[in-house]
Enzyme design. Sequence first.
Site, PDB file in Angstrom:
ATOM      1  N   LEU A  92       0.821  -1.207   0.000  1.00 56.41           N
ATOM      2  CA  LEU A  92       0.000   0.000   0.000  1.00 56.41           C
ATOM      3  C   LEU A  92       0.857   1.261   0.000  1.00 56.41           C
ATOM      4  O   LEU A  92       0.660   2.176   0.794  1.00 56.41           O
ATOM      5  CB  LEU A  92      -0.978  -0.001   1.183  1.00 56.41           C
ATOM      6  CG  LEU A  92      -1.993  -1.146   1.161  1.00 56.41           C
ATOM      7  CD1 LEU A  92      -2.710  -1.260   2.485  1.00 56.41           C
ATOM      8  CD2 LEU A  92      -2.974  -0.954   0.023  1.00 56.41           C
ATOM      9  N   HIS A  93       1.816   1.276  -0.927  1.00 60.75           N
ATOM     10  CA  HIS A  93       2.697   2.428  -1.077  1.00 60.75           C
ATOM     11  C   HIS A  93       3.381   2.380  -2.442  1.00 60.75           C
ATOM     12  O   HIS A  93       3.320   1.376  -3.132  1.00 60.75           O
ATOM     13  CB  HIS A  93       3.749   2.486   0.043  1.00 60.75           C
ATOM     14  CG  HIS A  93       4.717   1.353   0.015  1.00 60.75           C
ATOM     15  ND1 HIS A  93       4.523   0.204   0.756  1.00 60.75           N
ATOM     16  CD2 HIS A  93       5.871   1.171  -0.669  1.00 60.75           C
ATOM     17  CE1 HIS A  93       5.525  -0.623   0.527  1.00 60.75           C
ATOM     18  NE2 HIS A  93       6.363  -0.061  -0.340  1.00 60.75           N
ATOM     19  N   ALA A  94       4.030   3.473  -2.781  1.00 56.86           N
ATOM     20  CA  ALA A  94       4.904   3.543  -3.952  1.00 56.86           C
ATOM     21  C   ALA A  94       6.256   4.041  -3.465  1.00 56.86           C
ATOM     22  O   ALA A  94       6.373   4.566  -2.359  1.00 56.86           O
ATOM     23  CB  ALA A  94       4.333   4.494  -5.000  1.00 56.86           C
TER      24      ALA A  94
END
Length: 136
Positions: A50-52
């Site tokens: 749930l991130h970049a």
Amino acid sequence: MMKGYRMIEFPQLGDDRGQLVVVEQLKEVPFEIKRIFYIYGTQANVSRGLHANRQSQFLLINLSGTCKVKVDDGKNTDVIILDKPHTGVYLDKMVWKEMYDFSKDSILLVLSSELYDKAEYINDYEQFLEEANRAQ
């Protein structure tokens, strides 16, 4: 068409004794490996990632069991099922990732091009979209 990822199938060098898979940096892995971690014991209803990342590239290999990886480049999304220990998914920088639907026996190995740096993580999806669309 979704940008920022590609599937990689690693050579299987097995025989009647079992399988052997070799993964080398700058060959099958398109970057120098600076960090390795793995995820296991994750409940099926829990999402990870749930991130970049602004700088890090990743290669994800599910060594045991199965999991799904949702990838998003800011315009398109795809879902990849990792269920073979001789295949992986390469994720370029600036790809939003969510790993989920882990089987009980899932062991997800992650190879990273960068050492951990909290500042290069984007944990807010709206901020990711802003930065990703500016870069395109």
